[in-house]
Design a protein around this motif. Structure first.
Motif, short mmCIF file in Angstrom:
data_model
loop_
_atom_site.label_atom_id
_atom_site.label_comp_id
_atom_site.label_asym_id
_atom_site.label_seq_id
_atom_site.Cartn_x
_atom_site.Cartn_y
_atom_site.Cartn_z
N LEU A 61 -1.78 0.52 5.86
CA LEU A 61 -2.99 -0.27 6.08
C LEU A 61 -2.62 -1.55 6.82
O LEU A 61 -1.48 -2.00 6.80
N LEU A 115 -8.55 -3.52 5.42
CA LEU A 115 -8.61 -3.70 3.96
C LEU A 115 -10.02 -3.62 3.40
O LEU A 115 -10.20 -3.30 2.23
N PHE A 172 -12.64 -6.25 -1.17
CA PHE A 172 -12.37 -4.99 -1.87
C PHE A 172 -13.63 -4.45 -2.54
O PHE A 172 -14.42 -5.21 -3.11
N LEU A 210 -4.42 -5.67 7.73
CA LEU A 210 -5.42 -6.60 7.20
C LEU A 210 -6.81 -6.23 7.68
O LEU A 210 -7.80 -6.36 6.92
N CYS A 223 0.86 -1.18 0.00
CA CYS A 223 0.00 0.00 0.00
C CYS A 223 0.89 1.24 0.00
O CYS A 223 2.12 1.13 0.01
N LYS A 258 -11.52 -1.26 0.49
CA LYS A 258 -10.46 -0.59 -0.26
C LYS A 258 -10.48 -1.04 -1.73
O LYS A 258 -11.16 -1.98 -2.11
N ALA A 308 -8.37 -2.39 -5.12
CA ALA A 308 -7.18 -3.19 -5.47
C ALA A 308 -6.86 -3.05 -6.95
O ALA A 308 -7.77 -3.02 -7.79
N ASP A 315 -5.71 1.40 -3.74
CA ASP A 315 -5.12 1.41 -2.40
C ASP A 315 -4.07 0.33 -2.20
O ASP A 315 -3.14 0.52 -1.42
N VAL A 316 -4.20 -0.81 -2.89
CA VAL A 316 -3.25 -1.91 -2.71
C VAL A 316 -2.98 -2.58 -4.05
O VAL A 316 -3.77 -2.49 -4.99
#
Length: 750
Positions: A108, A113, A147, A110, A102, A116, A118, A169-170
């Motif tokens: 962030l 998440l 997500f 777990l 991230c 969020k 991806a 975000d990730v």
């Protein structure tokens, strides 16, 4: 699996690579790697990059591949069909992990998440999606439910940049070890090529290790060939000839076999580089001498120290080397020379480099360092590279590269010759505008055509996604376009001939009315004239009454003449509109009004061609269809052609089932769809067989008997709607039951 054909030294080795190679630079390197293998193997190697991971899997399943650069999952899946798997080694390891990362500025966990966004590479990318997805699933956090958004962007670089820019975000990236420093270092290995500091990213989660991707040597090769190839590939980056750069397409330091089985084959002979290094004193004697092999430059060089160079190597070669050293001493600058030497029937190419050393006190000339190296193989590869690089320059057709915004990055000489104002006009040039327009269109994979100064250019656009470059090939299709126009004219004339027969039949009835009523009207006129002659002597009311009735009948008959004359006018006008061709101007028209004329024309043709077909053309014309921007004659041709096909289909079905067993139905329907309109033409005829549906829009393909169809109607209709008007033409059908063609047109020109 054995070859269907005997394997000979000229049989190519097929080497497939998966699509994530992306960058054109890597494609060239991959081809050079194939060429390097070919030089050592003595057989041609053809390197192909497959369009998708699924395509590589299909080729492996079908047994059509000799070598395959495959993902870790594909290596595991097809290991039983391969002699061995050469796993890529990176940072000294044949395995790797994946890290969920991230933005470091917005760390962030777990637990945070959920909800969020991806950004992933592809659904088949192991490090870019699969490893992290499976890890999250085992933790009870499936990505699809955790997500709020998931996007597959195609490359690691795009996925990482999406996180850094805040669009996601990730994301997931590979890493050699499950720690933060390794994650940052590994970004360069996967060619993220960030313009910003990779420390902007922080890891959240690491996965367990997975074997690296690698090269499958399949059973399509013989055991001996597989052993030789394995040896060649593993030695390419170790033999000192500079070929280590060729492993760059795979970002690997080397390869290691993951199979414990020893390949039963004759070992491939190790090839050391032919290398000689000498320091020469002022008397040109070999003060020190190093060589990778005992024999080099055609002679045994052992014991050469302290002897003149002319005694160590062949005199002609020695004289050439000494001339280079003398020049270096005089100019005080190093030099290089290349020369050839025939050894054992094969010509070798060498490069000699001289470097000037420091002079000791009392020496007239300083020592020189002389290095001689066999560059035969790298020289051959260099020629191969020049051949690849010369392609754009020597290609006779225009080729150019554009940025995603249309900026001109490169144009070959043919492009500047045929488009002399390309550099000046830039983004406003028609070729550039057409390229960008085609890229935004739904059917961007299809070629588009540009008309410039009397020539037609067909553009093929390839997007190099990693480099964010559009490569455009322009082909002059003027001759083909002229041929298409001639075929279009022939098809129009053929259709006109068919319609003319129907129209002639239909005109016969109204003409009979005109003739009959004209004769009757003439008799009435004569009767009126006779009555008028008697009017002066006989002023009885009876004569006046008959006169009034005759005049009323005459007026009625003349109205009928006018009515049928108007009908003839309408038929002839529709016929002429249809036969004028497709060169009219696009303009806004009410769709339903255009269809009414086309349906009228098709109906008369139907009654002529299919006199026993007792059906009407049902119309469900929705007022929401409104206006469309079209060439009226072209749209009319498409509609008449589709209705003619519908009539043919229901007529053929009626012949098969009989008049009592089938009630034909043909329907034309319109409706508005916001910025577009939809036109549907339905018939309950024979339907379209499954085995011909893929060929339906192919020119000259027809299912009608000889003499009844040209095979151009649907092809031209498709071109008119899709290419000419920016719409779409598709169909739905069930064999033996129905067919419905669906035309979608934009309300306004794009």
């Amino acid at each position: 699996m054995r070859h269907a054909l005997p394997v000979t030294p000229s049989t190519p080795i097929r080497f497939l690579t998966y699509p994530s190679l992306g960058d054109m630079k890597e494609h060239v390197r991959a081809e050079l790697l194939g060429h390097a293998i070919s030089l050592r193997m003595g057989r041609p190697v053809v390197v192909e990059t497959v369009p998708t991971y699924e395509a590589l899997t299909r080729e492996l399943e079908a047994g059509r591949v000799d070598l395959a650069w495959a993902t870790a999952e594909q290596c595991a899946q097809f290991a039983s069909r391969a002699w061995t798997v050469l796993r890529a080694v990176r940072f000294g390891r044949g395995y790797y992990h994946a890290a969920l990362v991230c933005r470091a500025s917005e760390p962030l966990t777990l637990e945070r998440l959920r909800g969020k966004r991806a950004a992933w590479v592809t659904p088949h990318s192991v490090g870019g999606y699969l490893l992290i997805a499976r890890r999250l699933e085992r933790l009870g956090m499936p990505p699809s439910t955790v997500f709020s958004e998931e996007h597959f962007l195609g490359t690691y670089r795009k996925a990482v940049q999406a996180v850094i820019s805040g669009e996601a975000d990730v994301t997931s990236i590979p890493t050699s070890q499950p720690d933060e420093s390794a994650t940052h270092a590994y970004m360069g290995i996967v060619q993220v090529q960030l313009s910003s500091d990779e420390r902007q990213l922080a890891p959240i989660l690491f996965t367990e290790a997975t074997p690296a991707d690698g090269i499958l040597l399949t059973h399509r090769l013989s055991r001996e060939e597989a052993a030789s190839l394995a040896s060649i590939i593993q030695e390419l980056s170790k033999d000192g000839t500079g070929l280590e750069r060729l492993s760059a397409p795979f970002n690997a330091e080397g390869f290691v076999s993951s199979s414990a089985e020893q390949l039963l084959a004759t070992p491939w002979p190790e090839k050391g580089a032919d290398f000689l290094a000498v320091t020469l004193d002022e008397e040109e004697r070999c003060r020190r001498l190093w060589s990778a092999m005992d024999r080099t430059l055609g002679r045994d060089v052992r014991g050469g120290e302290g002897r003149p160079l002319t005694d160590v190597v062949e005199p002609p070669i020695a004289e050439r080397l000494l001339a280079l050293t003398r020049l270096t001493r005089q100019t005080r600058a190093g030099g290089r020379v290349e020369f050839c030497l025939a050894e054992e029937g094969r010509e070798h190419r060498y490069a000699a480099e001289v470097t000037l050393g420091a002079a000791d006190s009392g020496q007239r000339w300083p020592e020189v360092a002389l290095k001689v190296q066999d560059i035969t193989e790298s020289h051959t590869l260099e020629k191969h590279l020049y051949r690849l690089a010369s392609f754009p320059l020597l290609h006779p057709s225009p080729m150019l590269e554009l940025g995603m915004d249309g900026s001109l990055l490169y144009a070959n000489p043919a492009a500047h010759e045929h488009f002399p104002d390309l550099a000046v006009r830039g983004r406003s040039h028609p070729v550039v505008e057409a390229t960008l327009s085609r890229l935004r269109a739904p059917e961007a994979a299809l070629p588009s055509t540009v008309h410039l100064e009397g020539r037609y250019w067909e553009l093929t656009v390839l997007a190099l996604t990693d480099a964010e470059i559009l490569r455009v090939f322009a082909q002059d299709v003027t001759a083909r376009k002229q041929m298409e126009d001639r075929l279009l004219l022939q098809d129009r004339l053929a259709a006109l001939g068919t319609m003319t027969a129907g129209i002639a039949h239909e005109l016969r009835n109204p003409l009979n009315f005109v003739t009959s009523f004209s004769e009757f009207s003439g008799e009435l006129v004569q009767e009126v004239a006779d009555e008028l002659n008697l009017l002066e002597s006989k002023l009885g009311s009876e004569h006046l009454t008959r006169l009034q009735k005759s005049l009323a009948d005459l007026a009625l008959n003349m109205r009928k003449v006018q009515e049928h004359g108007s009908r003839m006018e309408s038929i002839i006008r529709s016929m002429l509109d249809h036969s004028r061709g497709g060169k009219g101007e696009r303009q806004e028209h009410p769709l339903n009004a255009l269809l009414s004329d086309s349906i009228n024309l098709a109906y008369h043709g139907m009654r002529s061609r299919f006199p026993t077909l007792d059906t009407k053309l049902e119309q469900e014309l929705d007022e929401s269809a409104g206006m469309v921007d079209v060439v009226p004659q072209e749209l009319s041709r498409v509609v008449v052609n589709l209705l003619d096909n519908a009539c043919y289909s229901v007529s053929a079905k009626r012949r098969l089932r009989g008049a009592d067993g089938f009630q034909p139905k043909i329907r034309v329907k319109t409706r508005g769809l916001g910025e577009s309109v939809e036109l549907r033409i339905y018939d309950n005829g024979l339907g379209i067989p499954l085995d011909v549906r893929d060929k339906l829009f192919t020119p000259f393909f027809t299912t009608k008997p000889a003499g009844e169809g040209t095979g151009l109607g649907l092809s031209l209709s498709h071109d008119i709607i899709v290419k000419g008007h920016g719409g779409s033409l598709r169909f739905e059908s069930e064999e033996g039951s129905f067919t419905e063609f669906i035309i979608t047109l934009p309300r306004r020109r794009a």
